[in-house]
Design a protein around this motif. Structure first.
Motif, PDB file in Angstrom:
ATOM      1  N   VAL A   1       8.687 -24.266  37.153  1.00  0.00           N
ATOM      2  CA  VAL A   1       7.674 -23.432  37.801  1.00  0.00           C
ATOM      3  C   VAL A   1       7.055 -24.157  38.990  1.00  0.00           C
ATOM      4  O   VAL A   1       6.866 -23.577  40.064  1.00  0.00           O
ATOM      5  N   VAL A   2       6.715 -25.433  38.792  1.00  0.00           N
ATOM      6  CA  VAL A   2       6.103 -26.216  39.869  1.00  0.00           C
ATOM      7  C   VAL A   2       7.021 -26.278  41.081  1.00  0.00           C
ATOM      8  O   VAL A   2       6.596 -26.049  42.229  1.00  0.00           O
ATOM      9  N   ASN A   3       8.273 -26.590  40.863  1.00  0.00           N
ATOM     10  CA  ASN A   3       9.212 -26.719  41.975  1.00  0.00           C
ATOM     11  C   ASN A   3       9.452 -25.381  42.674  1.00  0.00           C
ATOM     12  O   ASN A   3       9.676 -25.337  43.896  1.00  0.00           O
ATOM     13  N   ARG A   4       9.391 -24.291  41.907  1.00  0.00           N
ATOM     14  CA  ARG A   4       9.562 -22.963  42.512  1.00  0.00           C
ATOM     15  C   ARG A   4       8.410 -22.664  43.474  1.00  0.00           C
ATOM     16  O   ARG A   4       8.613 -22.157  44.574  1.00  0.00           O
ATOM     17  N   VAL A   5       7.202 -23.004  43.060  1.00  0.00           N
ATOM     18  CA  VAL A   5       6.035 -22.783  43.924  1.00  0.00           C
ATOM     19  C   VAL A   5       6.134 -23.641  45.176  1.00  0.00           C
ATOM     20  O   VAL A   5       5.894 -23.169  46.298  1.00  0.00           O
ATOM     21  N   LEU A   6       6.492 -24.910  45.010  1.00  0.00           N
ATOM     22  CA  LEU A   6       6.592 -25.807  46.163  1.00  0.00           C
ATOM     23  C   LEU A   6       7.665 -25.333  47.144  1.00  0.00           C
ATOM     24  O   LEU A   6       7.485 -25.396  48.372  1.00  0.00           O
ATOM     25  N   ALA A   7       8.770 -24.844  46.601  1.00  0.00           N
ATOM     26  CA  ALA A   7       9.844 -24.340  47.469  1.00  0.00           C
ATOM     27  C   ALA A   7       9.397 -23.087  48.206  1.00  0.00           C
ATOM     28  O   ALA A   7       9.687 -22.923  49.406  1.00  0.00           O
ATOM     29  N   ARG A   8       8.668 -22.212  47.502  1.00  0.00           N
ATOM     30  CA  ARG A   8       8.195 -20.983  48.138  1.00  0.00           C
ATOM     31  C   ARG A   8       7.218 -21.298  49.274  1.00  0.00           C
ATOM     32  O   ARG A   8       7.274 -20.674  50.337  1.00  0.00           O
ATOM     33  N   GLU A   9       6.318 -22.258  49.039  1.00  0.00           N
ATOM     34  CA  GLU A   9       5.368 -22.620  50.080  1.00  0.00           C
ATOM     35  C   GLU A   9       6.070 -23.233  51.298  1.00  0.00           C
ATOM     36  O   GLU A   9       5.597 -23.092  52.430  1.00  0.00           O
ATOM     37  N   LYS A  10       7.171 -23.914  51.065  1.00  0.00           N
ATOM     38  CA  LYS A  10       7.930 -24.510  52.165  1.00  0.00           C
ATOM     39  C   LYS A  10       8.653 -23.449  52.975  1.00  0.00           C
ATOM     40  O   LYS A  10       8.784 -23.544  54.201  1.00  0.00           O
ATOM     41  N   GLU A  11       9.096 -22.402  52.280  1.00  0.00           N
ATOM     42  CA  GLU A  11       9.901 -21.368  52.927  1.00  0.00           C
ATOM     43  C   GLU A  11       9.045 -20.278  53.571  1.00  0.00           C
ATOM     44  O   GLU A  11       9.424 -19.685  54.576  1.00  0.00           O
ATOM     45  N   GLN A  12       7.876 -19.987  52.966  1.00  0.00           N
ATOM     46  CA  GLN A  12       7.067 -18.863  53.419  1.00  0.00           C
ATOM     47  C   GLN A  12       5.673 -19.333  53.813  1.00  0.00           C
ATOM     48  O   GLN A  12       4.987 -19.976  53.015  1.00  0.00           O
ATOM     49  N   ARG A  13       5.262 -18.987  55.016  1.00  0.00           N
ATOM     50  CA  ARG A  13       3.911 -19.336  55.442  1.00  0.00           C
ATOM     51  C   ARG A  13       2.871 -18.630  54.576  1.00  0.00           C
ATOM     52  O   ARG A  13       1.909 -19.232  54.130  1.00  0.00           O
ATOM     53  N   ARG A  14       3.071 -17.332  54.365  1.00  0.00           N
ATOM     54  CA  ARG A  14       2.148 -16.552  53.538  1.00  0.00           C
ATOM     55  C   ARG A  14       2.708 -16.470  52.120  1.00  0.00           C
ATOM     56  O   ARG A  14       3.194 -15.431  51.681  1.00  0.00           O
ATOM     57  N   SER A  15       2.633 -17.585  51.427  1.00  0.00           N
ATOM     58  CA  SER A  15       3.217 -17.651  50.083  1.00  0.00           C
ATOM     59  C   SER A  15       2.283 -17.112  49.008  1.00  0.00           C
ATOM     60  O   SER A  15       2.697 -16.939  47.864  1.00  0.00           O
TER      61      SER A  15
END
Length: 417
Positions: free
Chosen positions: A384-398
């Motif tokens: 879960v943690v890594n999914r959130v970190l990846a999403r924040e890296k990929e999307q500005r409005r995460s």
């Protein structure tokens, strides 16, 4: 007399037996049952010579307790979580004025995100505010510590927080040995304040203090905490003589004499840790437990002496300082800083997450195999943690982190990713 009761009821009875003269109450879970019980006792006449004051906020609750204590009354209140934060200014005022108020902190997580379950973040946020902080392992100990807290507070003229795990203790039903009023009266004498506002002998309390004296004032607050390191064990021994049981003190060793590894913790999790250690001892593993009852003042010398022979120290704590890591473990490191012992910080139970024997078995085996990181988050969901970190890296409005995690784990429907 033995009684099966809710932890909050046991604490309310202990406070009532201590003959408070002013109780200031504002409800916040999970401490509400305590002040509700005391309110019922005052209303029914079971608790006499006591004024029960309903106030409009937690800040007001402690402010009224400060006024009552300054006027010479034995004062009590209770709070938790955001309530403790709301009264933060008054928390510092109570200790700075040297007022012997007793306050229950029914430990609960601090938001955001909102969480009503147990961890130790709330009281730890006030660890340097000048209050004594004592932690209960069980409901019996919570009951006993409140009676001792009034004695300690009034002897030193310092406020005391009695910390008990929210819901785990406050709402749990256990068999406790309820003291008789005569026993409590024998142990806890009538309140004789060291300072009091008296129109016949006018003094100033809370005067402005400039640079010429402020350091000395703060040092004397520290000196009183150091006095508490001697007084707390003395009071615990006197309590044992009157009530016939060990309760309180600075630390509690368990199966520690020949241990290679020691687990240090505070509060109710000690019960689960002891059960786990019993299992490992049955397999011949040399592991022990050291419970900390007095967190403030921190018993550096007692911890240093109790752990002199161990190879490694594992500190399990229900809180952490964001940006650096463990809180209790840093204090433990200060006690053993000149030794080669490794001190491992394990963050566990945040927001009420269960600390299971299975997880503790795995953790301690890793520690004894020297495979444990210096900072570990027990049962952290790395996926879960890594999914959130990846999403924040990929999307500005995460989006908000907490809501995103809830969607990821299926607690609410997902519209992200």
């Amino acid at each position: 007399m033995f009684e099966q009761c809710e932890g909050s009821h046991g604490v309310a009875m202990a406070v009532a037996l201590s003959r408070p003269e002013v109780i200031c109450a504002y409800p916040i879970s999970p401490q509400t049952h305590i002040v509700e019980g005391l309110g019922e006792m005052v209303k029914s006449g079971a608790l006499t010579r006591c004024e029960f004051i309903n106030v409009e906020s937690e800040f007001a609750a402690l402010s009224v307790a400060i006024g009552a204590s300054a006027a010479g009354a034995r004062a009590y209140t209770a709070t938790a979580s955001q309530g403790l934060l709301f009264m933060a200014e008054a928390v510092y005022n109570a200790s700075g004025l040297g007022l012997p108020i007793v306050m229950t902190v029914a430990n609960r997580a601090i938001g955001a995100p909102i969480n009503i379950w147990n961890d130790h973040t709330d009281s730890m946020s006030m660890r340097d505010a000048g209050w004594l902080q004592i932690f209960a392992e069980s409901n019996q100990e919570a009951l006993d510590l409140h009676i001792q807290a009034f004695r300690i507070a009034e002897e030193l003229s310092l406020p005391v927080m009695v910390c008990m795990d929210g819901f785990i203790l406050t709402h749990a039903y256990e068999r406790v040995d309820m003291p008789e009023q005569a026993q409590v009266d024998r142990f806890l004498p009538p309140y004789e304040p060291r300072q009091v506002l008296d129109p016949n002998e006018p003094v100033t309390i809370g005067a402005m203090v400039g640079p010429e004296a402020f350091t000395e004032v703060r040092y004397l607050a520290h000196a009183k905490q150091m006095q508490a390191l001697e007084l707390i064990p003395q009071i615990a021994e006197e309590f044992k003589q009157v009530f016939g049981r060990d309760s309180g003190g600075l630390i509690k060793p368990y199966r520690l004499d020949d241990a290679d590894t020691v687990v240090i913790a505070l509060g109710s999790v000690l019960g689960t840790i002891k059960d786990t250690v019993d299992d490992l001892r049955a397999e011949g593993v040399k592991v022990g437990v050291l419970g900390i009852t007095s967190y403030r003042p921190f018993p550096i010398e007692a911890i240093r002496a109790a752990t002199a022979h161990v190879k490694r120290i594992v500190v399990i704590e229900k809180c952490f300082a964001v940006g650096i890591g463990g809180i209790v473990s840093r204090d433990v490191r200060s006690a053993v800083q000149s030794r080669p012992q490794q001190v491992f910080a394990v963050i566990a139970g945040l927001g009420g997450r269960a600390i299971t024997k299975a997880s503790l078995h795995r953790l301690l085996r890793e520690a004894m195999a020297d495979k444990l990181e210096l900072l570990t988050f027990l049962d952290l969901n790395w996926e879960v943690v890594n999914r959130v970190l990846a999403r924040e890296k990929e999307q500005r409005r995460s989006g908000p982190v907490a809501e995103g995690i809830l969607r990821d784990i299926g607690t609410v429907s997902s519209s992200i990713g």
